[in-house]
Design an enzyme around this catalytic site. Sequence first.
Site, PDB file in Angstrom:
ATOM      1  N   CYS A 192      71.573  35.999  50.700  1.00 37.97           N
ATOM      2  CA  CYS A 192      72.741  35.719  49.862  1.00 37.97           C
ATOM      3  C   CYS A 192      72.414  34.907  48.620  1.00 37.97           C
ATOM      4  O   CYS A 192      73.282  34.715  47.763  1.00 37.97           O
ATOM      5  CB  CYS A 192      73.810  35.025  50.705  1.00 37.97           C
ATOM      6  SG  CYS A 192      74.584  36.142  51.899  1.00 37.97           S
TER       7      CYS A 192
ATOM      8  N   LYS B 184      72.910  37.046  45.360  1.00 42.88           N
ATOM      9  CA  LYS B 184      74.219  37.540  44.941  1.00 42.88           C
ATOM     10  C   LYS B 184      74.612  37.001  43.578  1.00 42.88           C
ATOM     11  O   LYS B 184      74.165  35.935  43.142  1.00 42.88           O
ATOM     12  CB  LYS B 184      75.277  37.150  45.975  1.00 42.88           C
ATOM     13  CG  LYS B 184      75.086  37.864  47.309  1.00 42.88           C
ATOM     14  CD  LYS B 184      76.201  37.545  48.274  1.00 42.88           C
ATOM     15  CE  LYS B 184      76.035  38.326  49.565  1.00 42.88           C
ATOM     16  NZ  LYS B 184      77.107  38.052  50.538  1.00 42.88           N
TER      17      LYS B 184
ATOM     18  N   GLY C  32      75.024  56.620  57.139  1.00 46.33           N
ATOM     19  CA  GLY C  32      74.702  55.741  56.024  1.00 46.33           C
ATOM     20  C   GLY C  32      74.274  56.488  54.790  1.00 46.33           C
ATOM     21  O   GLY C  32      74.430  57.715  54.683  1.00 46.33           O
TER      22      GLY C  32
ATOM     23  N   ASP D 260      83.778  32.809  56.421  1.00 49.16           N
ATOM     24  CA  ASP D 260      82.384  32.595  56.807  1.00 49.16           C
ATOM     25  C   ASP D 260      81.628  32.054  55.600  1.00 49.16           C
ATOM     26  O   ASP D 260      81.932  32.382  54.452  1.00 49.16           O
ATOM     27  CB  ASP D 260      81.727  33.851  57.386  1.00 49.16           C
ATOM     28  CG  ASP D 260      81.678  35.018  56.430  1.00 49.16           C
ATOM     29  OD1 ASP D 260      82.518  35.082  55.501  1.00 49.16           O
ATOM     30  OD2 ASP D 260      80.813  35.887  56.593  1.00 49.16           O
TER      31      ASP D 260
END
Length: 341
Positions: free
Chosen positions: A11, A14, A132, A220
């Site tokens: 993360c 990002k 996917g 979260d």
Amino acid sequence: MEKLYCKGGGCTAKLGAGILSHILERLPKQNFDKNLMVGFDAKDDAAVYKLTDDIAFVQTLDFFPPMVEDPYTFGQIAAANALSDIYAMGGEVKTALNIVCFPQSSDLNILGEIMRGGLEKVKEAGGVLAGGHSIDDTDVKYGLSVTGIVNPNKIYSNNTGKPGDSLILTKRLGVGIICTAARIGEADENTLNEAVDSMKTLNKYACDISKKYDIHACTDITGFGFLGHLMEMMGDDKSCEVYAKQIPVFEAAKALADEFLITAGGQRNRNYVGENVIFEDVPFAMEEILFDPQTSGGLLLAVRKEEADALLNELKEAGMPAAIVGEIKTRENTAIKVADK
């Protein structure tokens, strides 16, 4: 996995929250479908669309570059992170789709291990991996698009906490700092393994326990860091006090932050939160940990104060390093006060 794949993953990779807010504010509102209960304009963790009076589906997706060298472990972490948004809405995972970017000229066994790790976490969540999409790319990226279900009357929104609520965090902070330090050889193997174990842990178990209690809000903790996600919980009508000494953290992350082994994502988060936070005698290292982008971080739950101790005890009995880390209050001049207590 080759080290060249691990440039700045998880993360921490990002876009900053400030950039995203600027873009999303310019998009037209979507008010043509009353069954869209939560959309992109809500700053929530996932979208929610009502199907019947008893069932709504929850949709989310998340993918990013590797933050660890082992491909199987990376797949597990990326999947746990993507699945987490379903739990942050109080939902139950049903199906998932792989999202893959991978250089076709590289060893495809690496890709197989990444996807095996992801599959294991989807199965652990009780969901089904249904397919996917893949792209031939120079850089590796992996994640999931996930669909879950939730009762429309029992959705966990992120900004519906009430003054007097206690805030409970279910995982330790500091994994962004630790992973960044590990890439340059400044974090030992035991420290990295502890962070990896945390990132691989599904928030399913904390979510399941929380459903026994009067949860008013939940999010979260991921790329925007503890304080960035907490600010979104406060909205425009609430403030909170955070107890810095009560927050569960990886002790090694404090030492690394003191050595200025911090992340660019953390500095973006500091800029985003800006004047909305006041620190009172909080050490520099703890400030950085509170801004640190978390990959597959824990749930932050706003629970009725009278039930907080019981919820905390049950989370701890399940082996989680949970703690009561703050209290929501009526709106004051500053959204968040972090005190060294």
